[in-house]
Scaffold this motif. Structure first.
Motif, PDB file in Angstrom:
ATOM      1  N   GLY A 195       1.020  -1.195   0.001  1.00  0.00           N
ATOM      2  CA  GLY A 195       0.056   0.040   0.033  1.00  0.00           C
ATOM      3  C   GLY A 195       0.810   1.315  -0.136  1.00  0.00           C
ATOM      4  N   ALA A 196       0.354   2.147   0.536  1.00  0.00           N
ATOM      5  CA  ALA A 196       1.203   3.388   0.699  1.00  0.00           C
ATOM      6  C   ALA A 196       2.535   3.417   1.062  1.00  0.00           C
ATOM      7  CB  ALA A 196       0.458   4.599   1.541  1.00  0.00           C
ATOM      8  N   ILE A 197       2.713   2.598   2.209  1.00  0.00           N
ATOM      9  CA  ILE A 197       4.137   2.568   2.873  1.00  0.00           C
ATOM     10  C   ILE A 197       4.807   1.461   2.227  1.00  0.00           C
ATOM     11  CG2 ILE A 197       5.502   1.761   4.933  1.00  0.00           C
ATOM     12  CD1 ILE A 197       2.952   3.095   6.356  1.00  0.00           C
ATOM     13  N   ASP A 211       0.891  -8.583  -2.056  1.00  0.00           N
ATOM     14  CA  ASP A 211      -0.547  -8.006  -1.752  1.00  0.00           C
ATOM     15  C   ASP A 211      -1.465  -8.242  -2.684  1.00  0.00           C
ATOM     16  OD1 ASP A 211      -2.429  -6.211  -1.180  1.00  0.00           O
ATOM     17  OD2 ASP A 211      -1.003  -4.457  -0.977  1.00  0.00           O
ATOM     18  N   PHE A 236      -4.310  -7.743  -2.941  1.00  0.00           N
ATOM     19  CA  PHE A 236      -5.328  -6.732  -2.921  1.00  0.00           C
ATOM     20  C   PHE A 236      -4.792  -5.253  -3.358  1.00  0.00           C
ATOM     21  CE2 PHE A 236      -6.146  -9.226   1.091  1.00  0.00           C
ATOM     22  CZ  PHE A 236      -7.274 -10.154   0.346  1.00  0.00           C
ATOM     23  N   TYR A 264       2.861 -15.730   0.200  1.00  0.00           N
ATOM     24  CA  TYR A 264       3.693 -15.382   1.176  1.00  0.00           C
ATOM     25  C   TYR A 264       5.135 -16.534   1.338  1.00  0.00           C
ATOM     26  CZ  TYR A 264      -0.277 -12.852   3.307  1.00  0.00           C
ATOM     27  OH  TYR A 264      -1.489 -12.256   3.355  1.00  0.00           O
ATOM     28  N   VAL A 286       0.545  -4.443   6.321  1.00  0.00           N
ATOM     29  CA  VAL A 286      -0.736  -4.291   6.105  1.00  0.00           C
ATOM     30  C   VAL A 286      -1.438  -3.875   7.228  1.00  0.00           C
ATOM     31  CG1 VAL A 286      -0.109  -6.693   4.622  1.00  0.00           C
ATOM     32  CG2 VAL A 286      -0.666  -6.751   7.218  1.00  0.00           C
ATOM     33  N   TYR A 336       6.878  -2.387  11.278  1.00  0.00           N
ATOM     34  CA  TYR A 336       6.363  -0.992  11.572  1.00  0.00           C
ATOM     35  C   TYR A 336       4.951  -0.850  11.212  1.00  0.00           C
ATOM     36  CZ  TYR A 336      11.282   0.190  12.174  1.00  0.00           C
ATOM     37  OH  TYR A 336      12.444   0.145  12.580  1.00  0.00           O
ATOM     38  N   ARG A 384       1.739  -3.092  13.041  1.00  0.00           N
ATOM     39  CA  ARG A 384       0.980  -3.531  14.129  1.00  0.00           C
ATOM     40  C   ARG A 384       1.722  -4.414  14.890  1.00  0.00           C
ATOM     41  NH1 ARG A 384      -0.079   1.280  14.176  1.00  0.00           N
ATOM     42  NH2 ARG A 384      -1.963   2.200  13.652  1.00  0.00           N
ATOM     43  N   ASP A 419       8.319  -1.141  15.921  1.00  0.00           N
ATOM     44  CA  ASP A 419       8.103   0.279  16.266  1.00  0.00           C
ATOM     45  C   ASP A 419       6.992   0.362  17.361  1.00  0.00           C
ATOM     46  OD1 ASP A 419       8.367   2.973  15.870  1.00  0.00           O
ATOM     47  OD2 ASP A 419       6.692   3.265  14.616  1.00  0.00           O
ATOM     48  N   HIS A 440       7.081   3.659  18.724  1.00  0.00           N
ATOM     49  CA  HIS A 440       6.058   4.188  17.733  1.00  0.00           C
ATOM     50  C   HIS A 440       6.367   5.467  17.068  1.00  0.00           C
ATOM     51  CE1 HIS A 440       1.329   4.451  16.741  1.00  0.00           C
ATOM     52  NE2 HIS A 440       2.306   4.064  15.693  1.00  0.00           N
ATOM     53  N   GLY A 451       7.065   5.839  13.818  1.00  0.00           N
ATOM     54  CA  GLY A 451       6.917   5.851  12.291  1.00  0.00           C
ATOM     55  C   GLY A 451       6.528   7.115  11.660  1.00  0.00           C
TER      56      GLY A 451
HETATM   57  N1  LIG Z   1       4.569   2.711  12.720  1.00  0.00           N
HETATM   58  C1  LIG Z   1       3.826   3.782  12.610  1.00  0.00           C
HETATM   59  O1  LIG Z   1       3.783   4.918  13.137  1.00  0.00           O
HETATM   60  C2  LIG Z   1       2.696   3.754  11.353  1.00  0.00           C
HETATM   61  C3  LIG Z   1       2.120   4.916  10.636  1.00  0.00           C
HETATM   62  C4  LIG Z   1       1.339   4.672   9.615  1.00  0.00           C
HETATM   63  C5  LIG Z   1       0.734   3.322   9.378  1.00  0.00           C
HETATM   64  N2  LIG Z   1       1.140   2.348  10.084  1.00  0.00           N
HETATM   65  C6  LIG Z   1       0.766   0.858   9.913  1.00  0.00           C
HETATM   66  O2  LIG Z   1       1.317   0.594   8.487  1.00  0.00           O
HETATM   67  C7  LIG Z   1       0.402  -0.505   7.986  1.00  0.00           C
HETATM   68  C8  LIG Z   1       0.290   0.114   6.458  1.00  0.00           C
HETATM   69  O3  LIG Z   1       0.077   1.264   6.309  1.00  0.00           O
HETATM   70  P1  LIG Z   1      -0.457   1.645   4.700  1.00  0.00           P
HETATM   71  O4  LIG Z   1      -0.716   3.458   4.982  1.00  0.00           O
HETATM   72  O5  LIG Z   1       0.591   1.277   3.652  1.00  0.00           O
HETATM   73  O6  LIG Z   1      -1.956   1.124   4.517  1.00  0.00           O
HETATM   74  P2  LIG Z   1      -2.518   0.928   3.202  1.00  0.00           P
HETATM   75  O7  LIG Z   1      -3.882   0.800   3.209  1.00  0.00           O
HETATM   76  O8  LIG Z   1      -1.916   2.173   2.111  1.00  0.00           O
HETATM   77  O9  LIG Z   1      -1.818  -0.420   2.543  1.00  0.00           O
HETATM   78  C9  LIG Z   1      -2.077  -1.689   2.999  1.00  0.00           C
HETATM   79  C10 LIG Z   1      -1.906  -2.697   2.257  1.00  0.00           C
HETATM   80  O10 LIG Z   1      -2.046  -3.840   2.687  1.00  0.00           O
HETATM   81  C11 LIG Z   1      -2.642  -4.698   1.701  1.00  0.00           C
HETATM   82  N3  LIG Z   1      -3.262  -6.051   2.377  1.00  0.00           N
HETATM   83  C12 LIG Z   1      -4.411  -6.027   3.046  1.00  0.00           C
HETATM   84  N4  LIG Z   1      -4.542  -7.271   3.619  1.00  0.00           N
HETATM   85  C13 LIG Z   1      -3.589  -8.011   3.203  1.00  0.00           C
HETATM   86  C14 LIG Z   1      -3.103  -9.360   3.133  1.00  0.00           C
HETATM   87  N5  LIG Z   1      -3.877 -10.242   3.948  1.00  0.00           N
HETATM   88  N6  LIG Z   1      -1.929  -9.829   2.402  1.00  0.00           N
HETATM   89  C15 LIG Z   1      -1.237  -8.957   2.038  1.00  0.00           C
HETATM   90  N7  LIG Z   1      -1.486  -7.563   1.660  1.00  0.00           N
HETATM   91  C16 LIG Z   1      -2.574  -7.277   2.461  1.00  0.00           C
HETATM   92  C17 LIG Z   1      -3.676  -3.943   1.116  1.00  0.00           C
HETATM   93  O11 LIG Z   1      -4.132  -4.450  -0.264  1.00  0.00           O
HETATM   94  C18 LIG Z   1      -3.135  -2.434   0.857  1.00  0.00           C
HETATM   95  O12 LIG Z   1      -2.162  -2.457  -0.353  1.00  0.00           O
HETATM   96  C19 LIG Z   1      -0.953  -0.142   8.830  1.00  0.00           C
HETATM   97  O13 LIG Z   1      -0.900  -1.247   9.553  1.00  0.00           O
HETATM   98  C20 LIG Z   1      -0.804   0.984   9.566  1.00  0.00           C
HETATM   99  O14 LIG Z   1      -1.611   1.055  10.766  1.00  0.00           O
HETATM  100  C21 LIG Z   1       1.946   2.421  10.821  1.00  0.00           C
END
Ligand SMILES: NC(=O)c1ccc[n+]([C@@H]2O[C@H](COP(=O)([O-])OP(=O)(O)OC[C@H]3O[C@@H](n4cnc5c(N)ncnc54)[C@H](O)[C@@H]3O)[C@@H](O)[C@H]2O)c1
Length: 387
Positions: free
Chosen positions: A144-146, A165, A167, A186, A200, A227, A229, A253, A270, A272
């Protein structure tokens, strides 16, 4: 003219984007929009005028989403605004796991009074030597975004990157480097990768994604990074894996009693998203979302209503109807507008669970009488008159 209220301090980089049509108010009851970070809103009485809440950040458990939806208040968050901050910490986590930078720094502090430190270090340094990232395999679960940003950065560092991924969004796929290998399971990541990082969301389907069975499939000396959950990883199994010499490092984290103080575990509290830039990005995105909703009726990145975007309003009139998602309701909108001699130029209706949103462009501005009739429909929660 619109009025907004900040429940927490919000970066000026974002607030500066409100133009002269917006007033900041200290009286929440006057607010058309609220900006919030972590303030708890569950006990808050929602102001009558309130149309939008924007959370400058990702998590929204401090906001009563259904209560807001029932009051016709659209809640937004800012997904991805902190992705670069997290990506940089993931890269630093891989570097810290590869070379004992923390141990080396501690050694320098402990030997600060040694006048011969410039010489003794030459003997000591072998204790802190390590390996490089270039040429190593990195497996990323969740693109996803990260995850996408981590993948692309790792490619630039010379790593062989595998991503999984099922999805993946079209947008993420467009942004992903062509050098990233597509893993359809995986297992390929578990079996091939020197570093494995999870990005994820925490869902029932992803809880304990890294468990004993997964660890058993991994290469000896694997580094696991988390990083996302803590509950995505069975950390008891990871600590056992470290003690058995199977896992080289666990980088997380999310410190907790299971991981804090353990050998070969690298923890940050935490951190991140804790950068000035991430706060600025969240504030900018939150303000843009509020403005686009109040000025154009568009909903982008809502967490309680469906996204719906008809671009900038160029029609003579535009209304957004927040309503319960039920049969026959659209026909009632059309009848009321037709009976009021108002032609529908364009209309989009999107639903999300029990809630729906119709964005309607009109050839003539809507009359107060037609607004009243629309509001009187049982399923209608609120009519948002844009123009
Ligand atoms: N450490 C921090 O401070 C911090 C900051 C921001 C986000 N996060 C965490 O980072 C994680 C990712 O954040 P993001 O912004 O990239 O989210 P996002 O929604 O942009 O991306 C998540 C990705 O996970 C994929 N996904 C969902 N279920 C899946 C599975 N079973 N197998 C493989 N891929 C799967 C989705 O298709 C999506 O592309 C989240 O858990 C978020 O809570 C942590």
């Amino acid at each position: 003219m619109f009025t907004y209220h900040c429940l927490n301090p919000i970066s000026a980089k974002g607030l500066d984007l409100f133009d002269s049509n917006y007033n900041k108010t200290d009286d929440i009851q006057e607010a058309d929009a609220i900006l919030v970070r972590s303030a708890k809103m569950h006990e808050l009485e929602l102001p009558e005028n309130l149309k939008a809440v924007a959370r400058a950040g990702a998590g929204v458990n401090n906001i009563p989403l259904d209560k807001c939806a029932d009051a016709g208040v659209v809640v937004f968050n800012t997904p991805g605004a902190n992705a670069n901050a997290v990506k940089e910490l993931v890269i630093s986590g891989m570097l810290l796991a590869s070379r004992d930078i923390i141990g080396g720094n501690t050694w320098c502090k402990e030997n600060k009074d040694d006048p011969e430190i410039g010489k003794t270090m030459e003997k000591a340094k072998k204790n802190f030597a390590g390996t490089e990232l270039a040429g190593k395999t990195l497996g990323i679960i969740g693109l996803g975004a990260i995850g996408v940003q981590v993948a692309n950065a790792a490619v630039h560092l010379g790593m062989e990157v595998y991503g999984c991924d099922p999805f993946i969004s079209v947008n993420a796929a467009w942004n992903l480097s062509r050098s990233v290998h597509h893993s359809s399971s995986y297992d390929e990541i578990f079996e091939k990768c020197d570093f494995i990082t999870v990005h994820v969301p925490l869902l029932d389907s992803t809880r304990n994604l890294i468990n004993q069975e997964a660890i058993d499939k991994m290469k000896d000396g694997v580094v696991i990074l988390n990083y996302a959950r803590d509950l995505l990883v069975d950390e008891e199994a990871v600590i056992a894996g470290i003690k058995a010499g199977k896992i080289r490092k666990y980088v997380s984290d999310f410190p907790n009693p299971t991981t804090a103080g353990q050998e070969n575990v690298i923890l940050t509290p935490h951190l991140g998203a804790s950068t000035e830039e991430a706060e600025d990005n969240c504030a900018v995105m939150a303000v843009e979302e509020i403005r686009d909703f109040l000025e154009n009726g568009n909903i982008k990145h809502s967490v309680n209503y469906p996204d719906c975007d008809n671009g900038i309003c160029t029609a003579a009139g535009r209304i957004g109807i927040l309503h319960h998602n039920s049969k026959g309701v659209i026909a009632q909108f059309a009848t009321i507008l037709g009976d009021s001699d108002i032609n529908i130029a364009d209309m989009t209706n999107k639903s999300r669970g029990d809630y729906a949103y119709a964005l309607v462009d009109l050839d003539t501005p809507i009359s107060p009488c037609a607004i009243e009739k629309l509001n009187a429909i049982e399923e209608v929660i609120r009519v948002h008159v844009v123009k």
